[in-house]
Design a protein around this motif. Structure first.
Motif, PDB file in Angstrom:
ATOM      1  N   VAL A  20      -4.102   2.612  -7.684  1.00 27.06           N
ATOM      2  CA  VAL A  20      -4.635   3.749  -8.768  1.00 27.06           C
ATOM      3  C   VAL A  20      -4.501   5.171  -8.315  1.00 27.06           C
ATOM      4  O   VAL A  20      -3.972   6.047  -8.900  1.00 27.06           O
ATOM      5  N   THR A  21      -4.789   5.305  -7.111  1.00 30.35           N
ATOM      6  CA  THR A  21      -5.322   6.841  -6.660  1.00 30.35           C
ATOM      7  C   THR A  21      -3.635   7.325  -6.276  1.00 30.35           C
ATOM      8  O   THR A  21      -3.533   8.606  -6.358  1.00 30.35           O
ATOM      9  N   THR A  22      -2.812   6.452  -5.595  1.00 29.92           N
ATOM     10  CA  THR A  22      -1.499   7.169  -5.162  1.00 29.92           C
ATOM     11  C   THR A  22      -0.365   6.693  -5.904  1.00 29.92           C
ATOM     12  O   THR A  22       0.608   7.358  -6.330  1.00 29.92           O
ATOM     13  N   ALA A  23      -0.141   5.198  -5.862  1.00 23.86           N
ATOM     14  CA  ALA A  23       1.067   4.790  -6.408  1.00 23.86           C
ATOM     15  C   ALA A  23       1.109   4.935  -8.058  1.00 23.86           C
ATOM     16  O   ALA A  23       2.373   5.167  -8.465  1.00 23.86           O
ATOM     17  N   THR A  61      10.121   3.654   6.406  1.00 23.27           N
ATOM     18  CA  THR A  61      11.002   4.841   6.546  1.00 23.27           C
ATOM     19  C   THR A  61      12.077   4.930   5.593  1.00 23.27           C
ATOM     20  O   THR A  61      12.874   5.849   5.536  1.00 23.27           O
ATOM     21  N   ALA A  62      12.267   4.080   4.609  1.00 22.22           N
ATOM     22  CA  ALA A  62      13.227   4.181   3.461  1.00 22.22           C
ATOM     23  C   ALA A  62      13.373   5.502   2.695  1.00 22.22           C
ATOM     24  O   ALA A  62      12.119   5.692   2.118  1.00 22.22           O
ATOM     25  N   GLY A  63      14.468   6.327   2.839  1.00 25.77           N
ATOM     26  CA  GLY A  63      14.551   7.307   1.897  1.00 25.77           C
ATOM     27  C   GLY A  63      15.631   7.033   0.735  1.00 25.77           C
ATOM     28  O   GLY A  63      15.871   5.723   0.514  1.00 25.77           O
ATOM     29  N   ALA A  64      16.083   8.134   0.292  1.00 24.04           N
ATOM     30  CA  ALA A  64      17.105   7.732  -0.882  1.00 24.04           C
ATOM     31  C   ALA A  64      18.150   6.890  -0.635  1.00 24.04           C
ATOM     32  O   ALA A  64      18.562   5.972  -1.385  1.00 24.04           O
ATOM     33  N   VAL A  65      18.663   7.014   0.357  1.00 19.47           N
ATOM     34  CA  VAL A  65      20.089   6.330   0.679  1.00 19.47           C
ATOM     35  C   VAL A  65      19.512   5.016   1.082  1.00 19.47           C
ATOM     36  O   VAL A  65      20.441   3.861   0.654  1.00 19.47           O
ATOM     37  N   SER A 117       0.743  -1.157   0.220  1.00 16.24           N
ATOM     38  CA  SER A 117      -0.097  -0.091  -0.007  1.00 16.24           C
ATOM     39  C   SER A 117       0.867   1.248  -0.039  1.00 16.24           C
ATOM     40  O   SER A 117       2.001   1.214   0.645  1.00 16.24           O
ATOM     41  N   VAL A 118       0.328   2.354  -0.763  1.00 19.03           N
ATOM     42  CA  VAL A 118       1.029   3.531  -0.765  1.00 19.03           C
ATOM     43  C   VAL A 118       0.181   4.510   0.124  1.00 19.03           C
ATOM     44  O   VAL A 118      -0.873   4.896  -0.730  1.00 19.03           O
ATOM     45  N   GLY A 119       0.336   5.170   1.300  1.00 19.31           N
ATOM     46  CA  GLY A 119      -0.592   5.962   1.890  1.00 19.31           C
ATOM     47  C   GLY A 119      -0.132   6.208   3.241  1.00 19.31           C
ATOM     48  O   GLY A 119       1.188   6.086   3.719  1.00 19.31           O
ATOM     49  N   ASP A 120      -1.072   6.829   3.862  1.00 21.48           N
ATOM     50  CA  ASP A 120      -0.574   7.117   5.351  1.00 21.48           C
ATOM     51  C   ASP A 120      -1.766   7.169   6.337  1.00 21.48           C
ATOM     52  O   ASP A 120      -2.065   7.886   7.274  1.00 21.48           O
ATOM     53  N   SER A 121      -2.590   6.103   6.446  1.00 18.30           N
ATOM     54  CA  SER A 121      -3.603   5.948   6.874  1.00 18.30           C
ATOM     55  C   SER A 121      -4.026   4.496   7.516  1.00 18.30           C
ATOM     56  O   SER A 121      -5.041   4.528   8.324  1.00 18.30           O
ATOM     57  N   VAL A 122      -2.934   3.622   7.626  1.00 16.72           N
ATOM     58  CA  VAL A 122      -3.047   2.192   8.132  1.00 16.72           C
ATOM     59  C   VAL A 122      -2.848   2.272   9.682  1.00 16.72           C
ATOM     60  O   VAL A 122      -2.372   3.371  10.229  1.00 16.72           O
ATOM     61  N   ARG A 145       1.345  -0.976   9.599  1.00 22.48           N
ATOM     62  CA  ARG A 145       2.303   0.055   8.936  1.00 22.48           C
ATOM     63  C   ARG A 145       3.499  -0.464   8.456  1.00 22.48           C
ATOM     64  O   ARG A 145       4.199   0.197   7.364  1.00 22.48           O
ATOM     65  N   ARG A 146       3.840  -1.609   8.484  1.00 16.68           N
ATOM     66  CA  ARG A 146       5.130  -2.253   8.051  1.00 16.68           C
ATOM     67  C   ARG A 146       4.852  -2.375   6.477  1.00 16.68           C
ATOM     68  O   ARG A 146       5.802  -2.304   5.734  1.00 16.68           O
ATOM     69  N   TRP A 147       3.618  -2.478   6.095  1.00 14.92           N
ATOM     70  CA  TRP A 147       3.303  -2.839   4.745  1.00 14.92           C
ATOM     71  C   TRP A 147       2.825  -1.590   4.041  1.00 14.92           C
ATOM     72  O   TRP A 147       2.454  -1.865   2.903  1.00 14.92           O
ATOM     73  N   GLU A 148       2.952  -0.412   4.624  1.00 14.17           N
ATOM     74  CA  GLU A 148       2.321   0.721   3.784  1.00 14.17           C
ATOM     75  C   GLU A 148       3.507   1.746   3.831  1.00 14.17           C
ATOM     76  O   GLU A 148       4.109   2.164   4.778  1.00 14.17           O
ATOM     77  N   VAL A 149       3.914   2.217   2.790  1.00 16.86           N
ATOM     78  CA  VAL A 149       4.757   3.344   2.551  1.00 16.86           C
ATOM     79  C   VAL A 149       4.350   4.742   2.055  1.00 16.86           C
ATOM     80  O   VAL A 149       3.286   4.837   1.314  1.00 16.86           O
ATOM     81  N   PRO A 150       4.553   5.619   2.991  1.00 15.58           N
ATOM     82  CA  PRO A 150       3.889   6.974   2.685  1.00 15.58           C
ATOM     83  C   PRO A 150       4.239   7.436   1.234  1.00 15.58           C
ATOM     84  O   PRO A 150       5.396   7.154   0.696  1.00 15.58           O
ATOM     85  N   PRO A 151       3.281   8.133   0.621  1.00 12.34           N
ATOM     86  CA  PRO A 151       3.381   9.005  -0.477  1.00 12.34           C
ATOM     87  C   PRO A 151       4.688   9.703  -0.849  1.00 12.34           C
ATOM     88  O   PRO A 151       5.285   9.497  -1.969  1.00 12.34           O
ATOM     89  N   GLY A 152       5.188  10.424   0.024  1.00 13.56           N
ATOM     90  CA  GLY A 152       6.238  11.043  -0.270  1.00 13.56           C
ATOM     91  C   GLY A 152       7.491  10.246  -0.062  1.00 13.56           C
ATOM     92  O   GLY A 152       8.382  10.540  -0.833  1.00 13.56           O
ATOM     93  N   ALA A 153       7.429   9.172   0.616  1.00 15.72           N
ATOM     94  CA  ALA A 153       8.517   8.324   0.651  1.00 15.72           C
ATOM     95  C   ALA A 153       8.823   7.264  -0.721  1.00 15.72           C
ATOM     96  O   ALA A 153       9.619   7.285  -1.150  1.00 15.72           O
ATOM     97  N   PHE A 154       7.421   7.122  -1.047  1.00 18.03           N
ATOM     98  CA  PHE A 154       7.460   6.373  -2.337  1.00 18.03           C
ATOM     99  C   PHE A 154       8.205   7.115  -3.488  1.00 18.03           C
ATOM    100  O   PHE A 154       8.795   6.443  -4.300  1.00 18.03           O
ATOM    101  N   ALA A 155       7.777   8.606  -3.326  1.00 10.97           N
ATOM    102  CA  ALA A 155       8.085   9.314  -4.596  1.00 10.97           C
ATOM    103  C   ALA A 155       9.763   9.581  -4.513  1.00 10.97           C
ATOM    104  O   ALA A 155      10.584   9.492  -5.600  1.00 10.97           O
ATOM    105  N   GLU A 156      10.189   9.547  -3.414  1.00 13.07           N
ATOM    106  CA  GLU A 156      11.435   9.684  -2.986  1.00 13.07           C
ATOM    107  C   GLU A 156      12.267   8.624  -3.374  1.00 13.07           C
ATOM    108  O   GLU A 156      13.454   8.546  -4.134  1.00 13.07           O
ATOM    109  N   GLN A 157      11.820   7.369  -3.145  1.00 18.09           N
ATOM    110  CA  GLN A 157      12.241   5.966  -3.595  1.00 18.09           C
ATOM    111  C   GLN A 157      12.598   5.995  -5.137  1.00 18.09           C
ATOM    112  O   GLN A 157      13.685   5.615  -5.611  1.00 18.09           O
TER     113      GLN A 157
END
Length: 275
Positions: free
Chosen positions: A88-91, A232-236, A28-33, A38-50
């Motif tokens: 569809v809505t976020t990822a 929590t994974a960012g670019a690095v 899942s890509v979101g911020d509401s679980v 939460r381990r299985w959801e990546v926030p939209p900002g982090a996903f875009a950064e990745q």
């Protein structure tokens, strides 16, 4: 004639000179679980950064079958399990923003319904994409794969039931989208030799576990390892993950405990069936 390699499962073997393939697993890509999920959801900002970091560092971002067809490329395969509506809505917009492909694995009995197999999680009520949505995604170039029909632990159910579930999932995708799926993702990541044989016999060309490591080209395409992307994974962190895989002790412990965990799950399934 190809000589069998000790310790390597029977399956389609890629050229020995190909480099290891990083296969990322998302749900899942979101911020509401809930906190438990939460381990299985990546926030939209982090996903875009990745995605941005991977693209900027020269990785070709694609779905799994396309990645397997081009082992010579510097690439990362992007996969999603379960078919939540937020794909569809976020990822999808984030993927399209960097020109990335992806494979979406669908538990076909639940299309257009809720994720009710997630007992114990409030996320069991999360909506899933319906068949018109999924057919439209396939038309836009997203690879649709099977995540089983009823999201069963296929390695502990009778082989006949596993065979029915796998073939039913393939048939559902064909009938509802007009496309034959090439790839399969084992529900919960669980599989064994008989399950791999069932998936291959059903006509799939590849299948994914979790594995917590890079997929090695000499291994079977029916045991493709994936990497769990932390919220929590960012670019690095994402660049380190695709270069090295999981290096933590917890991932190694999970691999070493597989047989005992399977025995426990098999006993639990039998008790649940009243046998």
């Amino acid at each position: 004639m190809t000589t069998a390699l000790p310790g390597v499962d029977t399956g389609l073997i890629e050229p020995l000179l190909a480099t290891p393939l990083p296969v990322l697993m998302y749900h899942s890509v979101g911020d509401s679980v809930s906190a438990d999920f939460r381990r299985w959801e990546v926030p939209p900002g982090a996903f875009a950064e990745q995605l941005g970091a991977l693209s900027a560092n020269g990785y070709h971002l694609t779905g799994l079958s396309d990645a397997l067809a081009h082992p010579e490329r510097r690439q990362v395969a992007i996969t999603f399990d379960d078919g939540f509506e937020d794909f569809v809505t976020t990822a999808l917009p984030a993927l399209q923003n960097v020109g990335a492909g992806a494979t979406l694995y669908v538990p076909t009995a639940y299309a257009g319904r809720r994720a009710s197999w997630l007992d114990g999680y409030s996320e069991r009520n999360l909506p899933l994409l319906d068949w018109p949505d999924l057919a439209a995604l396939a038309g836009e170039g997203v690879e649709l794969g099977s995540h089983g029909h009823r999201h069963l632990e296929l390695d502990v159910v009778p082989t006949a039931l596993a065979r029915y579930d796998v073939t039913a999932s393939r048939r559902a995708i064909e009938e509802n989208t007009g496309r034959s799926p090439d790839s399969f993702a084992y529900p919960f990541g669980y599989h064994c030799a008989s399950v791999r044989s069932v998936v291959a016999a059903a006509g799939f060309c590849s299948a994914c576990e979790i594995g917590y490591r890079l997929h090695q080209p000499i291994r079977s395409r029916f045991a493709i390892s994936r990497l769990v992307v932390e919220p929590t994974a960012g670019a690095v962190e994402i660049l380190r993950l695709v270069a090295q895989g999981h290096r933590d002790a917890l991932a190694s412990a999970r691999r070493s405990l597989r047989s005992g965990w399977r025995a426990y799950r098999a006993a639990r399934w039998r008790l649940g069936r009243g046998s």
